[in-house]
Motif scaffolding. Structure first.
Motif, PDB file in Angstrom:
ATOM      1  N   LEU A  52      13.925  56.846 -30.944  1.00 42.41           N
ATOM      2  CA  LEU A  52      14.609  58.115 -30.703  1.00 42.41           C
ATOM      3  C   LEU A  52      13.867  59.248 -31.418  1.00 42.41           C
ATOM      4  CD1 LEU A  52      18.274  56.915 -31.396  1.00 42.41           C
ATOM      5  CD2 LEU A  52      17.065  57.009 -29.188  1.00 42.41           C
ATOM      6  N   PHE A  53      13.799  60.411 -30.771  1.00 41.58           N
ATOM      7  CA  PHE A  53      13.042  61.540 -31.303  1.00 41.58           C
ATOM      8  C   PHE A  53      13.879  62.809 -31.351  1.00 41.58           C
ATOM      9  CE2 PHE A  53       9.837  58.583 -30.195  1.00 41.58           C
ATOM     10  CZ  PHE A  53       8.728  58.877 -30.977  1.00 41.58           C
ATOM     11  N   THR A  54      13.660  63.591 -32.423  1.00 46.49           N
ATOM     12  CA  THR A  54      14.269  64.920 -32.521  1.00 46.49           C
ATOM     13  C   THR A  54      13.282  65.998 -32.078  1.00 46.49           C
ATOM     14  OG1 THR A  54      13.643  65.073 -34.854  1.00 46.49           O
ATOM     15  CG2 THR A  54      15.872  64.246 -34.351  1.00 46.49           C
ATOM     16  N   VAL A  55      12.011  65.681 -32.065  1.00 46.11           N
ATOM     17  CA  VAL A  55      10.963  66.526 -31.493  1.00 46.11           C
ATOM     18  C   VAL A  55      10.161  65.630 -30.563  1.00 46.11           C
ATOM     19  CG1 VAL A  55       8.898  67.908 -31.951  1.00 46.11           C
ATOM     20  CG2 VAL A  55      10.855  68.032 -33.516  1.00 46.11           C
ATOM     21  N   ALA A  56      10.008  66.052 -29.318  1.00 46.21           N
ATOM     22  CA  ALA A  56       9.409  65.218 -28.277  1.00 46.21           C
ATOM     23  C   ALA A  56       7.960  64.835 -28.573  1.00 46.21           C
ATOM     24  CB  ALA A  56       9.474  65.931 -26.934  1.00 46.21           C
ATOM     25  N   PRO A  57       7.596  63.592 -28.293  1.00 48.35           N
ATOM     26  CA  PRO A  57       6.189  63.203 -28.338  1.00 48.35           C
ATOM     27  C   PRO A  57       5.487  63.707 -27.066  1.00 48.35           C
ATOM     28  CG  PRO A  57       7.519  61.348 -27.654  1.00 48.35           C
ATOM     29  CD  PRO A  57       8.471  62.470 -27.958  1.00 48.35           C
ATOM     30  N   SER A  58       4.197  63.486 -27.005  1.00 50.05           N
ATOM     31  CA  SER A  58       3.412  63.830 -25.816  1.00 50.05           C
ATOM     32  C   SER A  58       2.606  62.606 -25.404  1.00 50.05           C
ATOM     33  CB  SER A  58       2.466  64.997 -26.127  1.00 50.05           C
ATOM     34  OG  SER A  58       1.453  64.574 -27.035  1.00 50.05           O
ATOM     35  N   ASP A  59       1.761  62.758 -24.409  1.00 52.75           N
ATOM     36  CA  ASP A  59       0.905  61.647 -23.975  1.00 52.75           C
ATOM     37  C   ASP A  59       0.093  61.078 -25.138  1.00 52.75           C
ATOM     38  OD1 ASP A  59       1.782  62.088 -21.395  1.00 52.75           O
ATOM     39  OD2 ASP A  59      -0.179  62.536 -20.568  1.00 52.75           O
ATOM     40  N   ALA A  60      -0.272  61.941 -26.072  1.00 48.22           N
ATOM     41  CA  ALA A  60      -1.091  61.528 -27.204  1.00 48.22           C
ATOM     42  C   ALA A  60      -0.270  60.965 -28.358  1.00 48.22           C
ATOM     43  CB  ALA A  60      -1.927  62.708 -27.698  1.00 48.22           C
ATOM     44  N   GLY A  61       1.058  60.959 -28.243  1.00 48.67           N
ATOM     45  CA  GLY A  61       1.924  60.467 -29.323  1.00 48.67           C
ATOM     46  C   GLY A  61       2.567  61.636 -30.042  1.00 48.67           C
ATOM     47  N   GLY A  62       2.668  61.525 -31.368  1.00 50.07           N
ATOM     48  CA  GLY A  62       3.251  62.607 -32.153  1.00 50.07           C
ATOM     49  C   GLY A  62       4.757  62.671 -32.001  1.00 50.07           C
ATOM     50  N   GLY A  63       5.298  63.872 -32.080  1.00 48.44           N
ATOM     51  CA  GLY A  63       6.745  64.045 -32.059  1.00 48.44           C
ATOM     52  C   GLY A  63       7.323  63.686 -33.413  1.00 48.44           C
TER      53      GLY A  63
END
Length: 126
Positions: free
Chosen positions: A31-42
């Motif tokens: 679960l994420f509070t800030v969205a990841p992207s194709d590269a990951g992160g979030g």
């Protein structure tokens, strides 16, 4: 859901080369509070009894969906506003396979339980 860069490459290698690729054998929802992207992160939730949960999928045509409900542990602290989910190949660390932004965000406070009903987590390939 969108595939991560890592699994886009894995899929293309599997389909179009003779390269050996390692396929996941277990899947977990994060679960994420800030969205990841194709590269990951979030920003993945942490603390307050949060842990990724195991998920199983069934596939029909170009649709994969969770075959059973997935229930997270009771939050023992505020987790914040959940905006996105991702599927991983490990209970911690590991590789992000796919991710999506929720159609409606959900604030999880101390004492709440987040539940994903069966057939509510869909991954499609067009």
């Amino acid at each position: 859901m969108s595939l991560s860069d890592t699994f886009e490459t894995t899929t293309l290698k599997w389909l179009l080369t003779a390269d050996a690729v390692t396929r996941p054998t277990a899947w977990y929802i994060g679960l994420f509070t800030v969205a990841p992207s194709d590269a990951g992160g979030g920003t993945e939730v942490s603390g307050g009894s949060y842990a990724r949960k195991s998920v199983a999928f069934t596939v029909s045509g170009n649709l994969a969906t969770n075959s059973a409900a997935v229930e997270f542990d009771v939050a023992t602290a505020d987790w914040g506003t959940i905006t996105s989910v991702a599927v991983f190949d490990a209970v911690s660390g590991g590789n992000m396979i796919a991710y999506a932004t929720l159609t409606a965000s959900k604030t999880i406070s101390n004492g709440d339980v987040l539940r994903v009903s069966a057939n509510d987590l869909d991954i499609t390939m067009d």
